[in-house]
Design a protein around this motif. Structure first.
Motif, PDB file in Angstrom:
ATOM      1  N   GLY A  78       0.789  -1.220   0.000  1.00 32.42           N
ATOM      2  CA  GLY A  78       0.000   0.000   0.000  1.00 32.42           C
ATOM      3  C   GLY A  78       0.823   1.273   0.000  1.00 32.42           C
ATOM      4  N   LEU A  79       2.127   1.148   0.055  1.00 32.83           N
ATOM      5  CA  LEU A  79       2.982   2.333   0.144  1.00 32.83           C
ATOM      6  C   LEU A  79       3.168   2.976  -1.231  1.00 32.83           C
ATOM      7  CD1 LEU A  79       5.758   0.981   2.545  1.00 32.83           C
ATOM      8  CD2 LEU A  79       3.856   2.514   3.115  1.00 32.83           C
ATOM      9  N   PRO A  80       3.297   4.296  -1.274  1.00 32.11           N
ATOM     10  CA  PRO A  80       3.519   4.957  -2.560  1.00 32.11           C
ATOM     11  C   PRO A  80       4.867   4.580  -3.167  1.00 32.11           C
ATOM     12  CG  PRO A  80       3.681   6.529  -0.757  1.00 32.11           C
ATOM     13  CD  PRO A  80       3.181   5.255  -0.161  1.00 32.11           C
ATOM     14  N   VAL A  81       4.899   4.496  -4.493  1.00 35.45           N
ATOM     15  CA  VAL A  81       6.109   4.188  -5.255  1.00 35.45           C
ATOM     16  C   VAL A  81       6.376   5.349  -6.198  1.00 35.45           C
ATOM     17  CG1 VAL A  81       7.079   2.704  -7.052  1.00 35.45           C
ATOM     18  CG2 VAL A  81       5.839   1.681  -5.139  1.00 35.45           C
ATOM     19  N   GLU A  82       7.605   5.856  -6.165  1.00 42.10           N
ATOM     20  CA  GLU A  82       7.941   7.006  -7.010  1.00 42.10           C
ATOM     21  C   GLU A  82       9.375   6.898  -7.485  1.00 42.10           C
ATOM     22  OE1 GLU A  82       7.987  11.916  -6.848  1.00 42.10           O
ATOM     23  OE2 GLU A  82       7.463  10.747  -5.075  1.00 42.10           O
ATOM     24  N   ARG A  83       9.598   7.053  -8.781  1.00 41.74           N
ATOM     25  CA  ARG A  83      10.956   6.998  -9.338  1.00 41.74           C
ATOM     26  C   ARG A  83      11.803   8.089  -8.705  1.00 41.74           C
ATOM     27  NH1 ARG A  83      13.372   4.780 -14.175  1.00 41.74           N
ATOM     28  NH2 ARG A  83      15.597   5.204 -13.960  1.00 41.74           N
ATOM     29  N   PHE A  84      13.016   7.712  -8.310  1.00 39.48           N
ATOM     30  CA  PHE A  84      13.924   8.672  -7.717  1.00 39.48           C
ATOM     31  C   PHE A  84      14.979   9.023  -8.754  1.00 39.48           C
ATOM     32  CE2 PHE A  84      17.715   9.875  -5.289  1.00 39.48           C
ATOM     33  CZ  PHE A  84      17.169  10.868  -4.485  1.00 39.48           C
ATOM     34  N   PRO A  85      15.070  10.307  -9.134  1.00 37.82           N
ATOM     35  CA  PRO A  85      16.048  10.684 -10.161  1.00 37.82           C
ATOM     36  C   PRO A  85      17.464  10.446  -9.667  1.00 37.82           C
ATOM     37  CG  PRO A  85      15.077  12.644  -9.160  1.00 37.82           C
ATOM     38  CD  PRO A  85      14.314  11.472  -8.628  1.00 37.82           C
ATOM     39  N   SER A  86      18.259   9.794 -10.472  1.00 36.00           N
ATOM     40  CA  SER A  86      19.606   9.408 -10.063  1.00 36.00           C
ATOM     41  C   SER A  86      20.524   9.427 -11.262  1.00 36.00           C
ATOM     42  CB  SER A  86      19.573   8.004  -9.444  1.00 36.00           C
ATOM     43  OG  SER A  86      20.868   7.460  -9.335  1.00 36.00           O
ATOM     44  N   GLY A  87      21.783   9.790 -11.015  1.00 35.23           N
ATOM     45  CA  GLY A  87      22.791   9.722 -12.055  1.00 35.23           C
ATOM     46  C   GLY A  87      23.461   8.363 -12.122  1.00 35.23           C
ATOM     47  N   GLY A  88      22.945   7.391 -11.366  1.00 38.62           N
ATOM     48  CA  GLY A  88      23.517   6.053 -11.379  1.00 38.62           C
ATOM     49  C   GLY A  88      23.431   5.408 -12.748  1.00 38.62           C
ATOM     50  N   THR A  89      24.351   4.500 -13.011  1.00 34.24           N
ATOM     51  CA  THR A  89      24.450   3.912 -14.349  1.00 34.24           C
ATOM     52  C   THR A  89      24.010   2.459 -14.412  1.00 34.24           C
ATOM     53  OG1 THR A  89      26.743   3.218 -13.958  1.00 34.24           O
ATOM     54  CG2 THR A  89      26.400   5.425 -14.869  1.00 34.24           C
ATOM     55  N   VAL A  90      23.827   1.805 -13.272  1.00 34.26           N
ATOM     56  CA  VAL A  90      23.573   0.361 -13.263  1.00 34.26           C
ATOM     57  C   VAL A  90      22.176   0.032 -12.764  1.00 34.26           C
ATOM     58  CG1 VAL A  90      24.369  -1.866 -12.363  1.00 34.26           C
ATOM     59  CG2 VAL A  90      26.030  -0.102 -12.948  1.00 34.26           C
ATOM     60  N   ASN A  91      21.590   0.877 -11.905  1.00 30.50           N
ATOM     61  CA  ASN A  91      20.314   0.565 -11.269  1.00 30.50           C
ATOM     62  C   ASN A  91      19.311   1.696 -11.418  1.00 30.50           C
ATOM     63  OD1 ASN A  91      20.971  -2.020  -9.541  1.00 30.50           O
ATOM     64  ND2 ASN A  91      22.684  -0.620  -9.225  1.00 30.50           N
ATOM     65  N   ALA A  92      18.024   1.325 -11.444  1.00 31.90           N
ATOM     66  CA  ALA A  92      16.936   2.281 -11.273  1.00 31.90           C
ATOM     67  C   ALA A  92      16.554   2.293  -9.799  1.00 31.90           C
ATOM     68  CB  ALA A  92      15.741   1.884 -12.133  1.00 31.90           C
ATOM     69  N   MET A  93      16.179   3.464  -9.293  1.00 31.13           N
ATOM     70  CA  MET A  93      15.833   3.599  -7.880  1.00 31.13           C
ATOM     71  C   MET A  93      14.428   4.170  -7.743  1.00 31.13           C
ATOM     72  SD  MET A  93      19.413   5.130  -6.352  1.00 31.13           S
ATOM     73  CE  MET A  93      18.682   5.356  -4.727  1.00 31.13           C
ATOM     74  N   TYR A  94      13.659   3.566  -6.836  1.00 25.26           N
ATOM     75  CA  TYR A  94      12.289   4.004  -6.570  1.00 25.26           C
ATOM     76  C   TYR A  94      12.100   4.157  -5.074  1.00 25.26           C
ATOM     77  CZ  TYR A  94      10.891   3.176 -11.383  1.00 25.26           C
ATOM     78  OH  TYR A  94      10.786   3.247 -12.753  1.00 25.26           O
ATOM     79  N   ARG A  95      11.614   5.322  -4.666  1.00 22.95           N
ATOM     80  CA  ARG A  95      11.227   5.483  -3.260  1.00 22.95           C
ATOM     81  C   ARG A  95      10.019   4.601  -2.985  1.00 22.95           C
ATOM     82  NH1 ARG A  95      12.874   9.981  -0.221  1.00 22.95           N
ATOM     83  NH2 ARG A  95      11.873   8.811   1.469  1.00 22.95           N
ATOM     84  N   LEU A  96      10.045   3.945  -1.844  1.00 26.88           N
ATOM     85  CA  LEU A  96       8.933   3.116  -1.392  1.00 26.88           C
ATOM     86  C   LEU A  96       8.510   3.648  -0.033  1.00 26.88           C
ATOM     87  CD1 LEU A  96       7.096   0.619  -1.691  1.00 26.88           C
ATOM     88  CD2 LEU A  96       8.946  -0.749  -0.675  1.00 26.88           C
ATOM     89  N   GLY A  97       7.419   4.384  -0.007  1.00 27.50           N
ATOM     90  CA  GLY A  97       7.034   5.075   1.210  1.00 27.50           C
ATOM     91  C   GLY A  97       8.078   6.117   1.569  1.00 27.50           C
ATOM     92  N   ASP A  98       8.177   6.405   2.864  1.00 28.74           N
ATOM     93  CA  ASP A  98       9.122   7.417   3.328  1.00 28.74           C
ATOM     94  C   ASP A  98      10.455   6.849   3.773  1.00 28.74           C
ATOM     95  OD1 ASP A  98       7.284   9.494   2.959  1.00 28.74           O
ATOM     96  OD2 ASP A  98       6.410   9.162   4.948  1.00 28.74           O
TER      97      ASP A  98
END
Length: 299
Positions: free
Chosen positions: A31-51
């Protein structure tokens, strides 16, 4: 943040996929919100999950082994380090058409440091030296070999190819003759003949978090393992100004040969990154240009 696809074979990842993966494998967090976190990383995508959490998913097949590396070693490294590092809260499996393992970590707050805009560069240099020294002091059985942890000569072919590629990109205004001379100097430096030491092996600004100018966390241990201590001297040129660079070196007691290898390794990484990421990852390209200027400015 990327402006296009960085790698061949990059898997598409979006908010909906992450929600489905969480719902299927960690229903307690569904039930927690999911939001893409902008990152300059080159290997992984990052998503905030809740706070309080972040989901990290490899973009390419080569990143999958880094997930297993972190899941195995982060719990052993954390109590031995003076700086916070990621805590694995969940180990995800391939599902929903996504082909690789992935992880849920505790969220670590902080800002990314930026070369040329550090509020406490000397104190940050001391913090970084403390972290590197602590890594080097670790003794754990079964340690893997660090990515980039071998001899400088192992980087030679790729570095020379990058210099030649940069010769064909005049708008980057890289002094390729000077870069080649600096690289030759690194190759002439004796290899490390001491014991291999634990390394983070990817101490880029994007893997450091600061608060009030001081180091608070180090993230992304996908390259970690043992090898040449010169591998963890990256911040000297990719982040620190000249005076803080010397503080960093003195705090670690780095000998001339190790320092020269560190400078060469940092230059190599930047020369390879610039032509590869110049159109897709502004943060990586910006830092690569900074490193090239910093290293060649010392020559």
């Amino acid at each position: 943040m990327s402006t296009g696809q960085m790698h061949p074979g990059q898997h598409p990842i979006d908010d909906d996929l992450v929600r489905r993966l969480i719902a299927g494998q960690f229903p307690q967090w569904s039930g927690l919100p999911v939001e893409r976190f902008p990152s300059g990383g080159t290997v992984n995508a990052m998503y905030r999950l809740g706070d309080s959490m972040v989901v990290r998913l490899p973009l390419v097949r080569g990143g999958a082994k880094d997930v297993a590396m972190e899941q195995e070693w982060l719990p052993h490294l954390a109590p031995r380090l003076p700086t916070a590092i990621p805590e694995v809260l969940g180990a995800g499996e391939p599902a929903e058409g996504y082909p690789w393992p992935w992880s849920v970590y505790g969220w670590l707050a902080g800002e990314l440091p930026e070369a040329g805009a550090l509020s406490e560069p000397v104190l940050l240099a001391k913090d970084l030296a403390e972290f590197v020294a602590a890594m080097q002091s670790i003794t754990l059985p079964g340690a893997p070999q660090a990515h980039r942890g071998g001899p400088v000569s192992s980087l030679d072919a790729e570095t020379r190819a990058a210099i030649e590629e940069l010769r064909g990109i005049p708008q980057e205004d890289v002094d390729c003759d000077a870069a080649a001379a600096a690289w030759e100097d690194a190759l002439r430096t004796p290899d490390w003949d001491g014991p291999s030491v634990w390394l983070h092996a990817d101490l880029m600004p994007g893997n450091l978090l600061v608060d009030g100018g001081r180091l608070t966390s180090v993230i992304d241990f996908g390259c970690t393992g043992v090898g040449d201590p010169a591998c963890d001297l990256f911040p000297a040129w990719n982040l620190l100004p000249a005076d803080a660079r010397e503080v960093f070196r003195e705090a670690l007691g780095v000998d001339d040969a190790t320092w020269n290898r560190g400078r060469g390794r940092t230059l190599s990484q930047a020369l390879i990154a610039l032509p590869y990421y110049r159109r897709t990852n502004p943060a990586m390209a910006y830092n690569a240009r900074h490193v090239i200027r910093a290293v060649l400015g010392e020559s």
